[in-house]
Enzyme design. Structure first.
Site, mmCIF file in Angstrom:
data_model
loop_
_atom_site.group_PDB
_atom_site.id
_atom_site.type_symbol
_atom_site.label_atom_id
_atom_site.label_comp_id
_atom_site.label_asym_id
_atom_site.label_seq_id
_atom_site.Cartn_x
_atom_site.Cartn_y
_atom_site.Cartn_z
ATOM 1 C CD GLU A 1 10.417 -9.927 -5.393
ATOM 2 O OE1 GLU A 1 11.499 -10.303 -4.928
ATOM 3 O OE2 GLU A 1 10.295 -9.481 -6.544
ATOM 4 C CE1 TYR B 1 -8.622 13.357 -14.915
ATOM 5 C CE2 TYR B 1 -8.512 11.587 -13.317
ATOM 6 C CZ TYR B 1 -8.309 12.063 -14.601
ATOM 7 O OH TYR B 1 -7.796 11.239 -15.554
ATOM 8 C CG ASP C 1 12.200 -13.305 -7.189
ATOM 9 O OD1 ASP C 1 11.808 -14.331 -6.612
ATOM 10 O OD2 ASP C 1 11.538 -12.733 -8.083
#
Lengths: 365, 365
Positions: B198, B100, B250
């Site tokens: 995780e 920006y 997982d």
């Protein structure tokens, strides 16, 4: 610790009362059933006393007069037993663990088919028992965000009490809100107002520029759509310390929903509005008028943005002069802008000009 | 503070040297150019000394001999000027703010067309200057995660030094890792090993069950794909304190990538492998063999899961006996499982049975 024991016992009792009701229904020869408010947009009404949106009078009934209904009540009974034992042992678990745990239940009919089902049941139990999920000791997957500001608090943890000053005793990352912020007691503070900030980039900008120290401001990072823990602590800062709550987000329809979830509560959890919503919260920006006034760098509205704005125009929670005007202006200019777009005016513009001017206009500083 | 000033001055000097090179090229009558390693999968080689994946010998050149190339170097020059001033003033900014901010630059040709362009340029500058983004004081949008464990550290903040014990001085939420963890100094610890986790649900389970205190374990929450700050502090815990690093996720191909990003580094940031990757990190689970052995609740593999597993089979970073065997087994059984699926054996199974057995097998406890 005896406070914890009392509140565990109370939550447990309410659950046991629910199970007892099924038992009484059986004993009277009635078909067991459970009655709940209908949880749809059309059954949301504004409570004039509490200034929050709550469920209306429409209800739906889960009855054991069908196999499907009977199975639902069976699952409720197993879940109640699990939660009651969890409270007795002062343990806790996540919604996902509950779903997996059900695989170990002896009755296969009681096991959940998916996490949606177990999540929904826990919400149902919240409503009928009038006990919050946090008081069942069910943790969310989402973690709360962080605080930084002139507040000293005491958190009751499993490892004992911690007294923490949210500026002096934390790093630049701030104080991490625990899953259940009702374990926190506010001890002392110099806060003049609370500023809830959507994005991490803007939160870091306020911290780097010392906005919290210069204005005695408590900076709450919303991290997008805020977690329950974040909304709860915001409400407590307002209610218990009597502080104005300001919400500073991007200038697009999704961010107005973030403001809405802080201020008005959500349809899905209207039974918790009193616990989570801060109806007095005020929207700082980015406003569509800011896009025009400050000539901010923008992106064009996409179709889904336009649809979301039009749906907000019809949402009872956004039907006042301010929002109607802003949303219509935004549809008219066809643009949206992010908080960090203020950097186009320099890195200090937001803390030296934009926020002081806006907060002054709003009578906060 | 003089350490900070020294490191600012050093980073600034390297940037100025880059700009000076353009200048020298002009003066010699050469067309200015900048040479970078090619950043693709085919240009990744394993560095046998450092045990990490780094860029190979193939390079590409940005030259001012085309309008497009000249514009790239112009943008680089403006960005270097901005970063050099930022370091001089000991300020910092986010990648999005840089994008920006470019709107305020006097030369329109130097302004970025999108954030992808400015992000990529900052990565290019990291590579050619051999200065990390954090040392340019560019903050990420993503914030790091949290730590809990027996470590006392000192964090250098803009508000002064903070000494924090990551069990005794924090709430249940833990210690929030700052954007640049190199502002942290490790003072004292009782850690035996580091456990990177995780999901938030599993992190909270380990904390509730007191796993960190019972096993003198530092629990690092990865929060899905870990932020740079999280990977950096994990590496520092390994390198500086000589601690084993275990990764617990997982059991699906996306989670193996999370392990990969902790252990091997990523293709996109192979120039940072030495700074971010912990090649000695070990994978605890969930392993496909666990799905079979513990009869865990599972979901079937979807098409995208199968594709991801097949792509991992061909990834040089996963080509060893362990991963080949596990991935082939998973393709064979066609199932995946989450960490929290261990709850089907009870809430304490993970901390009383699964982890102690696995860590014992692996020689960590």
């Amino acid at each position: 610790m005896s406070d914890t024991q009392d509140s565990n016992a109370e939550a447990r009792q309410k659950l046991v009362d629910l199970a007892a009701e099924f038992y009484d229904q059986f004993e009277r020869g009635d078909i067991p059933e459970m009655t709940l408010p209908t949880r749809t947009k059309s059954n949301i009404v504004f409570d004039e006393d509490k200034h929050v949106w709550v469920y209306g009078d429409r209800t739906s009934t889960r009855s054991a007069n069908s196999v499907r209904g009977a199975r639902k009540l069976l699952k409720a009974a197993y879940t109640i037993e699990f939660l009651a034992r969890q409270l007795e042992e002062d343990r806790s678990s996540t919604l996902r663990e509950l779903y997996y745990l059900s695989e170990s239940w002896d009755n296969e009919e009681a096991q959940f088919n998916g996490q949606d089902e177990s999540n929904k049941l826990v919400e149902d139990l919240e409503i009928v028992s009038d006990v919050k999920r946090e008081d069942f000791h069910m943790r969310p997957e989402e973690s709360g965000a962080t605080l930084i500001g002139p507040l000293e608090l005491r958190e009751q943890t499993r490892r004992g009490e911690r007294v923490i000053h949210c500026q002096k005793d934390v790093g630049e990352g701030g104080y991490q809100i625990p899953n259940n912020p009702d374990t926190i007691e506010f001890l002392d503070h110099d806060i003049d107002f609370v500023m809830c900030v959507e994005t991490g980039g803007m939160r870091d900008r306020l911290v780097e520029n010392g906005f919290d120290t210069e204005y005695n401001c408590m900076v709450v990072h919303l991290k997008g759509q805020p977690a329950r823990a974040t909304r709860r602590i915001t409400k407590r800062l307002h209610d218990e310390l009597g502080l104005p709550v300001m919400v500073f987000t991007d200038g697009d329809p999704w961010s107005y929903r973030i403001f809405g979830s802080v201020s008005y509560g959500s349809i899905k959890s209207a039974h918790l509005s009193e616990y989570l919503a801060t109806p007095e919260a005020q929207f700082v920006g980015i406003r569509p008028e800011d896009i025009v006034e400050y000539d901010l760098p923008t992106d064009p509205l996409g179709d889904s943005d336009v649809n979301a704005l039009e749906s907000e125009l019809e949402d009872p929670r956004f039907q006042d002069e301010f929002w109607t005007e802003q949303i219509e202006l935004q549809l008219d200019i066809g643009k949206k802008a992010e908080q960090q777009a203020l950097a186009a005016r320099g890195l200090d513009f937001v803390t030296e000009t934009y926020l002081p001017e806006r907060l002054d206009e709003m009578g906060v500083i």
